[in-house]
Design an enzyme around this catalytic site. Structure first.
Site, PDB file in Angstrom:
ATOM      1  N   ASP A  11     -18.916  18.432  40.989  1.00 35.37           N
ATOM      2  CA  ASP A  11     -17.860  17.570  40.465  1.00 35.37           C
ATOM      3  C   ASP A  11     -17.674  17.682  38.960  1.00 35.37           C
ATOM      4  OD1 ASP A  11     -17.167  16.623  43.004  1.00 35.37           O
ATOM      5  OD2 ASP A  11     -18.803  15.189  42.970  1.00 35.37           O
ATOM      6  N   TYR A  46     -14.012  10.559  47.309  1.00 31.98           N
ATOM      7  CA  TYR A  46     -15.126   9.805  46.735  1.00 31.98           C
ATOM      8  C   TYR A  46     -14.785   9.227  45.373  1.00 31.98           C
ATOM      9  CZ  TYR A  46     -19.472  10.011  49.422  1.00 31.98           C
ATOM     10  OH  TYR A  46     -20.456   9.775  50.330  1.00 31.98           O
TER      11      TYR A  46
END
Lengths: 670, 670
Positions: free
Chosen positions: A321, A405
């Site tokens: 990420d 998420y």
């Protein structure tokens, strides 16, 4: 006037850096048209920055402080993305001072404009449309597409062109906030980025243990009356709780912190600078307590999220990420009264778009004070008098959204010199299709026909210490039982064994030994205890990477193999998972490689890295949205101070705190 | 009218119980004069209480619910303390229904009146006075005495008469709040409790590694100008911080909780009864969420604090704070605006004094709501719209003072069905004398001439579950990597292995395997996932007891050998460290013995115990008062609900939360 060398990049700096690169490309003549992937603050060498910070700390006026270059890193590629370059440009001289070309197998991360382009291409592709039409979706259906970085495959595929593995979901509600992930489709188109073309549609297995995990025995598309499991306030099936009364945090005399110079924060003996960067987002620089050096830089270096479902293409589900998406680029615009209570200070930042234009990242960091309960208390047995303080913390928060998420990250400063890092994992669990009534060893059923696959999260914290100076040492302490001897006749004795890390390496948590890691300064001893001054790190003791030794999943995320790493500081080594993580098959120039140099780390300028894992086997409670899963780690002074540094916190009294007593109820019978 | 069977003991019940015992003694004629050690609520058998609670939950009126006896446990002894008895008395019939005599080696804990009596005897003893006078203390000196339970010695000493090992400290300041522990003396008088006489004065070693740990080579008593390290507001050497602005928690519409019937709490789908008992203090009973059974009883069962210094008499320093002191008896009177912020509800309790008189324990439990930050959040990638809730918790807090140490315990209820237990260790570290300039392997120097010895704390939580009913099973789950096979061609797969505890036993945490303990109900399956409903316990992974296998330190605290225990429920088995811990040499009828019965615990009425350790090597930062060291463990629903139970929490909005934005500072240069 010169800017402070740790001030965040500005819009005009972004534009200037883009111009420098454009000029340089033109003069080199090797590229005609480019897309900017990022334009971000490039930290000056520590050898130049540290003397400046020392001069600043010594009260030397700006004009007399040493020169520190103002550098910007610019990543760009040709339109196809095949040829990637990173230029370091100097804003002092308006020139490109360095340029590297990405090698084969190194791929640029996608820029902010690309995901929407990928989605358009995929959802308009005729083969995708044909495959979708075969599913006989209800007419009300909208198909959503999440473009995932292609992830790992095999080592031999290191030269795979840049691709996107897309996952599709269908939504039957016309409401724009309907849960996108409530009904996953069994199709996964693969896009070639350079060609901007769908090259393949992978079929997702939908069987369960009931049919021996057969691929696809009876997948049913959602009926017209399908009710997605919703989380948005307008769509809830359940009534909202009416019995939660408001709770306000009121600070009538204002905040206890002061912000000056854009990003300089002072609060309760702490002084630091708040960084906001494209790649690691919120980073804290030049952290001092009561004038003493504590940390040069604190940041979250990388996140990886590998999934444990072996059925292709799920083995490629492994997000990076920070390296792929950029924590700064994914930061939420925080909202007053939504993300925090009380007096909120916001910080803004600047990012670049694919055209080299500056884009304001507004309210990407918020800062506020929190009451943290009792800080210390003692009631005298002699007199019954209680001495008590409440703890107050300063919280710097940043929230990231990565498709499904969401992560909430906070650096929390305590009055006693402790720095805490808190992770809250929330958002929507990644869903996959499974036939109704079937079950899978690779995850849990969280709604009828919806599988939530087991996965792990790894967060690597980068801790660049300067405990009373930049020459520090990492030591490991364990509490060890002693044998019954003449010296230990009753068998109750134990002692503390300390071992020093002499060479750069890794280490693991061992709570059963009370293993504690300490960053110490061997040249500075605590006058009271005689021990070297230090900060201790009690690591989060999590399971590490489960993927097999030879798997690409593991090889590209070696940082997730161990809890602790200690390396010798080098400028630019900020990325635990390697410099280029997009579609990587191996962690290159990440913390594993830094540590493998086997350099001296005793009484040197060191960096300590802590990888925190979260093995996540989902439950129905985590759908349609997951309550925060909290992880937290603290860096605490240990022999750094001569007495409790929070001794001078004012006593907790009703005159200040103004609590209100609720009337006692009668103790009537039954 | 009948009282609810879980209402706390009242003053009149204490008096009635004392009267019943006095009458009974008189009729038996075996004791002339007694001291009461405690008079406490004796829980009715679960077989009788559970049907009542079910009837209550079903809405059956009080008069139609089954009969539940009202019982009180009374511990008393003759004046010498040599003969101890526990009577169970019935308040329904005003009779003694059971009486046991303590066996040889079982000693009664001291009553509330005794410590002051011990101190008087010791400080007025001529041999003690003579020993003190030899130290040539300054004339301004006041000597303080802390009476410690004599602790463990040798197995062969199981018949040692009840004794007190006292530690002495000198205070040179006339201020009543001067730090009692700032200057420990090298004398430790031993008192025979029955004889009320000092029988010996142990000498404390004061040497250090510098002299080969010789006993006493040059101990110096404090000079007249000795400055103790102070913590009280009136005595601080450092100015109090002036830059901490007030922070108020304001709840304009009142609390979200309701208290009725004395101790029945209802809040955000939770419903439970707040117990306050002499021995375990705050205990929570009959805990239900949204009408579903969750826990029958939650409590802290025992604490032990063994010290790791082998030099006699320090091997006897091992507190049992629940079994010896009584958590209820040591509870602080909590103060409005001191211990909590916001709207505070207090609960009172009743204790007995040594004469059987009721003594009100006022404000011993406080309850309030807290904001716990973001509860869940997701920002839609499609629309940029954030859905967000804040978490609210309900905190029940009780604070204990045990001479030098203070513990803050809180049961924290979350909106999503999670129950958390938080421990904050604070207060003053136990100090011991050491010659100035010397160091010890047994602890840290925390002030000149003051040694803080290494020690451990063990807290044993007793979890009596009723997950959708009383028949439950403990299972252990681990996340396990799979070998690379045809089924796992890329090596990324892992799965969850579950093993069932069939027989009562112990287990240990294993974070490297992501070991999770789940209390499940095999008869109730989650309709979505198909798994049995359950609650999971992620244990605190601490080092366990370091004392040697054959040491008394360990043998009397077997509960501190393992993180987890599972036992078959039996009425009255509430005490992990055994029923009688005072001067014990062996844990008897504690959790080790319960587990050793090797009983069936699958689909039975079980109890799960979790021992949480804290290995404490002190630092100067923890003196003169120690900032809170926080430990926390959560019981979280896992497949208990069909979707996120906090989905219905209202959205976090500025309209409700009324935060205030702090003005942005200019981003001027330098």
């Amino acid at each position: 006037m010169r800017r402070h060398p740790l001030q965040n990049i500005t819009a005009s700096e972004i534009r200037r850096a883009a111009d420098i690169v454009r000029r340089s490309i033109k003069s080199r003549g090797n590229l005609t048209s480019i897309r900017f992937k990022y334009i971000m603050f490039h930290e000056p060498p520590k050898a130049l920055l540290m003397p400046y910070l020392d001069a600043e700390s010594d009260g030397i006026p700006v004009e007399s402080r040493p020169f520190v270059p103002r550098l910007v890193a610019v990543l760009y590629a040709d339109e196809s993305g095949r040829e990637g370059f990173e230029s370091i440009v100097s804003l002092d001289t308006d020139t490109e001072v360095d340029v590297i070309k990405l090698l084969a197998g190194q791929q640029v991360p996608n820029d902010g404009g690309q995901p929407q382009q990928f989605i358009q291409t995929i959802l308009n592709d005729s083969s995708v449309l044909a495959a979708i039409s075969k599913l006989n979706l209800p007419t009300s259906a909208t198909v959503y597409c999440d473009p995932w970085s292609y992830g790992a495959d095999k080592f031999s595929h290191a030269d795979t062109p840049a691709q996107i593995q897309a996952y599709l979901y269908v939504c039957t509600s016309p409401h724009p906030e309907s849960n996108q992930y409530a009904f996953p489709l069994p199709l996964s188109p693969v896009l070639d980025i350079a060609k901007n073309k769908v090259i393949r549609i992978d079929t997702l297995d939908t069987g369960g243990v009931e049919d021996g995990m057969k691929h696809n025995t009876g997948y049913e598309t959602p009926p017209a009356n399908f009710q997605p499991k919703e989380y948005h306030r307008d769509l809830l099936e359940v009534p909202v709780r009416a019995d939660l009364k408001p709770l306000h945090v009121v600070q009538p005399e204002g905040p206890s912190f002061a912000v000056s110079n854009g990003n300089l924060v002072q609060w309760q003996k702490w002084r630091f600078r708040v960084g906001f960067h494209y790649r690691d987002g919120l980073a804290i620089h030049d952290i001092r307590y009561d004038g003493r050096k504590v940390f040069y830089r604190l940041s979250l270096s990388e996140i990886t999220v590998p999934y444990g479902d072996p059925r292709a293409p799920y083995h490629r589900k492994q997000a990076f990420d920070i390296g792929e998406a950029g924590a700064g680029a994914c930061s939420n615009v925080l909202g007053l009264g939504c993300d925090c209570l009380g007096l909120i200070q916001y910080f803004d930042g600047w990012l670049a778009d694919e055209n080299g234009e500056a884009r304001e990242a507004r309210n990407v960091i918020c800062m506020h004070e929190q009451d943290s309960g009792i800080g210390w208390k003692h009631t005298s047995r002699q007199t019954g008098v209680a001495s008590i303080t409440r703890g107050r913390t300063l919280v710097l928060q940043s929230i990231l959204t990565l498709m499904n998420y969401d992560y909430i990250f906070a650096w929390i400063f305590h009055q006693d010199g402790t720095v805490q890092f808190e992770i809250r994992a929330t958002g929507i669990i990644s869903t996959a299709p499974i036939e109704k009534g079937k079950h899978s060893p690779w995850g849990s059923i969280i709604a009828p026909g919806v599988l939530a696959q087991n996965h792990q999260h790894f967060f690597c914290l980068r801790i660049d210490p300067m405990i009373d100076g930049t020459r520090n040492t990492l030591v490991q302490e364990e509490s060890v039982a002693l044998p019954e001897t003449e010296e230990n006749p009753f068998g109750n004795a134990w002692t503390v064994q300390t071992s020093v890390f002499e060479k750069s390496t890794f280490a693991d948590a061992a709570p059963e030994k009370n293993r504690v890691f300490k960053i110490i300064n061997e040249s500075h001893r605590n006058r009271i205890s005689g021990n070297p001054v230090g900060y201790k790190l009690v690591p989060v003791v999590s399971q590490m990477l489960l993927a097999g030794k030879s798997s690409v999943t593991r090889q590209r995320a070696r940082f997730a193999e161990h809890h602790i790493w200690v390396t010798r500081y080098r400028d630019g080594e900020l990325w635990a998972g390697g410099r280029w993580t997009e579609q990587s098959v191996k962690e290159t120039n990440g913390v594993f490689d830094h540590a493998a140099r086997n350099e001296d780390v005793k009484d040197e300028d060191i960096v300590v890295w802590h990888t925190i894992g979260l093995t996540h086997t989902p439950t129905p409670e985590q759908f349609p949205v997951m309550g925060v899963e909290i992880l937290s780690v603290s860096l605490k002074p240990a022999h750094f101070f001569e007495f409790n540094p929070a001794l001078d916190v004012p006593q907790s009294t009703q005159a200040i705190n103004k609590s209100v007593q609720v009337e006692r109820t009668s103790t009537s019978s039954c």
